[in-house]
Design a protein around this motif. Structure first.
Motif, PDB file in Angstrom:
ATOM      1  N   GLU A  17       0.826  -1.210   0.000  1.00 55.13           N
ATOM      2  CA  GLU A  17       0.000   0.000   0.000  1.00 55.13           C
ATOM      3  C   GLU A  17       0.859   1.259   0.000  1.00 55.13           C
ATOM      4  O   GLU A  17       0.473   2.273  -0.592  1.00 55.13           O
ATOM      5  CB  GLU A  17      -0.976   0.000   1.184  1.00 55.13           C
ATOM      6  CG  GLU A  17      -0.410   0.381   2.537  1.00 55.13           C
ATOM      7  CD  GLU A  17       0.499  -0.677   3.157  1.00 55.13           C
ATOM      8  OE1 GLU A  17       1.238  -0.347   4.105  1.00 55.13           O
ATOM      9  OE2 GLU A  17       0.453  -1.841   2.709  1.00 55.13           O
ATOM     10  N   CYS A  18       2.026   1.205   0.621  1.00 57.26           N
ATOM     11  CA  CYS A  18       2.902   2.377   0.633  1.00 57.26           C
ATOM     12  C   CYS A  18       3.990   2.274  -0.433  1.00 57.26           C
ATOM     13  O   CYS A  18       4.294   3.250  -1.124  1.00 57.26           O
ATOM     14  CB  CYS A  18       3.512   2.581   2.009  1.00 57.26           C
ATOM     15  SG  CYS A  18       4.218   1.100   2.767  1.00 57.26           S
ATOM     16  N   PHE A  19       4.582   1.094  -0.590  1.00 54.18           N
ATOM     17  CA  PHE A  19       5.650   0.892  -1.569  1.00 54.18           C
ATOM     18  C   PHE A  19       5.185   1.261  -2.979  1.00 54.18           C
ATOM     19  O   PHE A  19       5.869   1.977  -3.704  1.00 54.18           O
ATOM     20  CB  PHE A  19       6.104  -0.570  -1.532  1.00 54.18           C
ATOM     21  CG  PHE A  19       7.054  -0.952  -2.628  1.00 54.18           C
ATOM     22  CD1 PHE A  19       8.401  -0.641  -2.531  1.00 54.18           C
ATOM     23  CD2 PHE A  19       6.615  -1.636  -3.751  1.00 54.18           C
ATOM     24  CE1 PHE A  19       9.292  -0.993  -3.539  1.00 54.18           C
ATOM     25  CE2 PHE A  19       7.489  -1.997  -4.761  1.00 54.18           C
ATOM     26  CZ  PHE A  19       8.827  -1.673  -4.652  1.00 54.18           C
ATOM     27  N   ALA A  20       4.009   0.794  -3.375  1.00 47.61           N
ATOM     28  CA  ALA A  20       3.544   1.000  -4.745  1.00 47.61           C
ATOM     29  C   ALA A  20       2.581   2.167  -4.887  1.00 47.61           C
ATOM     30  O   ALA A  20       2.630   2.896  -5.879  1.00 47.61           O
ATOM     31  CB  ALA A  20       2.884  -0.285  -5.266  1.00 47.61           C
ATOM     32  N   ALA A  23      12.157  -3.480   7.994  1.00 51.38           N
ATOM     33  CA  ALA A  23      13.088  -2.355   8.066  1.00 51.38           C
ATOM     34  C   ALA A  23      14.245  -2.458   7.077  1.00 51.38           C
ATOM     35  O   ALA A  23      14.608  -1.458   6.442  1.00 51.38           O
ATOM     36  CB  ALA A  23      13.615  -2.199   9.494  1.00 51.38           C
ATOM     37  N   PRO A  24      14.870  -3.644   6.887  1.00 45.78           N
ATOM     38  CA  PRO A  24      15.967  -3.709   5.911  1.00 45.78           C
ATOM     39  C   PRO A  24      15.515  -3.348   4.495  1.00 45.78           C
ATOM     40  O   PRO A  24      16.262  -2.718   3.740  1.00 45.78           O
ATOM     41  CB  PRO A  24      16.432  -5.164   5.992  1.00 45.78           C
ATOM     42  CG  PRO A  24      16.018  -5.614   7.355  1.00 45.78           C
ATOM     43  CD  PRO A  24      14.717  -4.918   7.620  1.00 45.78           C
ATOM     44  N   PRO A  66      17.843  -2.108  -8.337  1.00 43.97           N
ATOM     45  CA  PRO A  66      19.137  -2.688  -8.712  1.00 43.97           C
ATOM     46  C   PRO A  66      19.249  -4.139  -8.263  1.00 43.97           C
ATOM     47  O   PRO A  66      18.747  -4.526  -7.210  1.00 43.97           O
ATOM     48  CB  PRO A  66      20.145  -1.796  -7.978  1.00 43.97           C
ATOM     49  CG  PRO A  66      19.381  -1.150  -6.877  1.00 43.97           C
ATOM     50  CD  PRO A  66      17.987  -1.009  -7.364  1.00 43.97           C
ATOM     51  N   GLY A  67      19.897  -4.950  -9.105  1.00 46.75           N
ATOM     52  CA  GLY A  67      20.124  -6.343  -8.761  1.00 46.75           C
ATOM     53  C   GLY A  67      18.948  -7.255  -9.015  1.00 46.75           C
ATOM     54  O   GLY A  67      19.001  -8.440  -8.685  1.00 46.75           O
ATOM     55  N   ARG A  68      17.866  -6.718  -9.593  1.00 51.10           N
ATOM     56  CA  ARG A  68      16.691  -7.532  -9.893  1.00 51.10           C
ATOM     57  C   ARG A  68      16.412  -7.498 -11.386  1.00 51.10           C
ATOM     58  O   ARG A  68      16.743  -6.536 -12.070  1.00 51.10           O
ATOM     59  CB  ARG A  68      15.466  -7.007  -9.146  1.00 51.10           C
ATOM     60  CG  ARG A  68      15.643  -6.921  -7.657  1.00 51.10           C
ATOM     61  CD  ARG A  68      14.410  -7.378  -6.950  1.00 51.10           C
ATOM     62  NE  ARG A  68      14.485  -7.186  -5.513  1.00 51.10           N
ATOM     63  CZ  ARG A  68      13.564  -7.609  -4.674  1.00 51.10           C
ATOM     64  NH1 ARG A  68      12.506  -8.252  -5.132  1.00 51.10           N
ATOM     65  NH2 ARG A  68      13.684  -7.411  -3.374  1.00 51.10           N
ATOM     66  N   VAL A 113      15.152   0.737   0.005  1.00 56.20           N
ATOM     67  CA  VAL A 113      14.275   1.263  -1.036  1.00 56.20           C
ATOM     68  C   VAL A 113      14.027   2.763  -0.901  1.00 56.20           C
ATOM     69  O   VAL A 113      13.950   3.471  -1.916  1.00 56.20           O
ATOM     70  CB  VAL A 113      12.934   0.496  -1.041  1.00 56.20           C
ATOM     71  CG1 VAL A 113      11.919   1.180  -1.942  1.00 56.20           C
ATOM     72  CG2 VAL A 113      13.161  -0.937  -1.512  1.00 56.20           C
ATOM     73  N   ILE A 114      13.920   3.268   0.310  1.00 52.56           N
ATOM     74  CA  ILE A 114      13.587   4.681   0.484  1.00 52.56           C
ATOM     75  C   ILE A 114      14.596   5.608  -0.199  1.00 52.56           C
ATOM     76  O   ILE A 114      14.195   6.613  -0.813  1.00 52.56           O
ATOM     77  CB  ILE A 114      13.412   5.016   1.976  1.00 52.56           C
ATOM     78  CG1 ILE A 114      12.082   4.418   2.463  1.00 52.56           C
ATOM     79  CG2 ILE A 114      13.417   6.526   2.209  1.00 52.56           C
ATOM     80  CD1 ILE A 114      11.803   4.613   3.937  1.00 52.56           C
ATOM     81  N   PRO A 115      15.921   5.325  -0.177  1.00 50.69           N
ATOM     82  CA  PRO A 115      16.840   6.181  -0.949  1.00 50.69           C
ATOM     83  C   PRO A 115      16.521   6.195  -2.446  1.00 50.69           C
ATOM     84  O   PRO A 115      16.693   7.234  -3.104  1.00 50.69           O
ATOM     85  CB  PRO A 115      18.209   5.546  -0.676  1.00 50.69           C
ATOM     86  CG  PRO A 115      18.065   4.899   0.654  1.00 50.69           C
ATOM     87  CD  PRO A 115      16.664   4.370   0.674  1.00 50.69           C
TER      88      PRO A 115
END
Length: 243
Positions: free
Chosen positions: A15-18, A201-202, A167-169, A207-209
């Motif tokens: 809900e927040c990520f996307a 958290a990890p 990155p990396g995906r 992702v936030i940067p």
């Protein structure tokens, strides 16, 4: 009558990520929002200090509620489908809970993932996209799932898309967008909602940067509408909506 927005996704933090920017912007303009999440996210790599799937599911449910509060989502629901296994469910099984809630809530606009599975190309995202898209088209049809309520046809279906990649995906095959939302005014809330998922958290830290570098806007593609129309560029998800 207020505008209504229905957002359907697979995991707590989707809900927040996307969709965090779009949801926060909608909440700020007084839109009534309903968020439907299919799983409790117990198959993820990050588990906080949970000692079992049951404990993790409870933890993630609380995090989801906290995130929704930050974004301004008063109506939110977690289903109990198995995380990472949605592709093994039949289309009808996935469509039913979406369509029932679509007819009950009667949203003007529906949001979900694109069929690419989003920036992390998750199969659960693709399955939710397919089921939500089918539900959008079937919700207004009397012969489809007649036991699930009175037919109702929403006015817009948007798929989330992207122009930057993790990155990396392996890169997704994103849709060309028709809607670009400036979310700079609510970016801090989107990030705060993500950080409310403390067990993740990890992921949030990594992702936030990327969001800070690329995420002053969110991109969506108009996938369906009851009115035939050309594809055009827009900056307002509710443009042309009839209340």
């Amino acid at each position: 009558m207020s505008l209504r927005l229905f957002c359907v996704f697979a995991h707590p933090d989707d809900e927040c990520f996307a969709f965090g920017g779009a949801l926060a912007l909608a909440a700020d303009r007084g839109v009534e929002i309903s968020a439907l999440c299919f799983t409790k996210g117990t198959a993820g790599s990050y588990r906080g200090d949970a000692k079992s799937n049951e404990e993790l599911g409870h933890m993630r449910a609380e995090e989801f509620a906290a995130s929704c509060k930050i974004l301004g989502i008063a109506r939110h629901e977690l289903l109990d489908f198995q995380d990472g296994q949605l592709e093994r469910s039949s289309l009808a099984t996935l469509v039913e809970p979406i369509l029932q809630r679509m007819r009950s809530f009667q949203p003007h606009v529906v949001l979900t993932f694109g069929m690419d599975g989003a920036a992390n190309t998750h199969a659960d995202h693709t399955c939710v996209s397919a089921a939500t898209t089918a539900a959008f088209h079937w919700s207004g049809r009397e012969k489809r799932f007649p036991a699930l309520g009175t037919p109702f046809q929403p006015q817009r279906l948007f798929h989330q898309t992207t122009d930057f990649f993790l990155p990396g995906r392996q890169r997704p095959l994103p849709l060309p967008w028709t809607l670009k939302l400036d979310i700079s005014s609510v970016f801090d809330r989107k990030a705060a909602a993500f950080l409310a998922h403390t067990s993740q958290a990890p992921l949030a830290t990594s992702v936030i940067p990327l969001f800070k570098k690329h995420g002053s806007y969110e991109l969506y593609t108009l996938m369906a509408s009851p009115t035939p129309q050309p594809a055009t560029q827009s900056t307002d998800m509710f443009e042309g909506i009839s209340e």
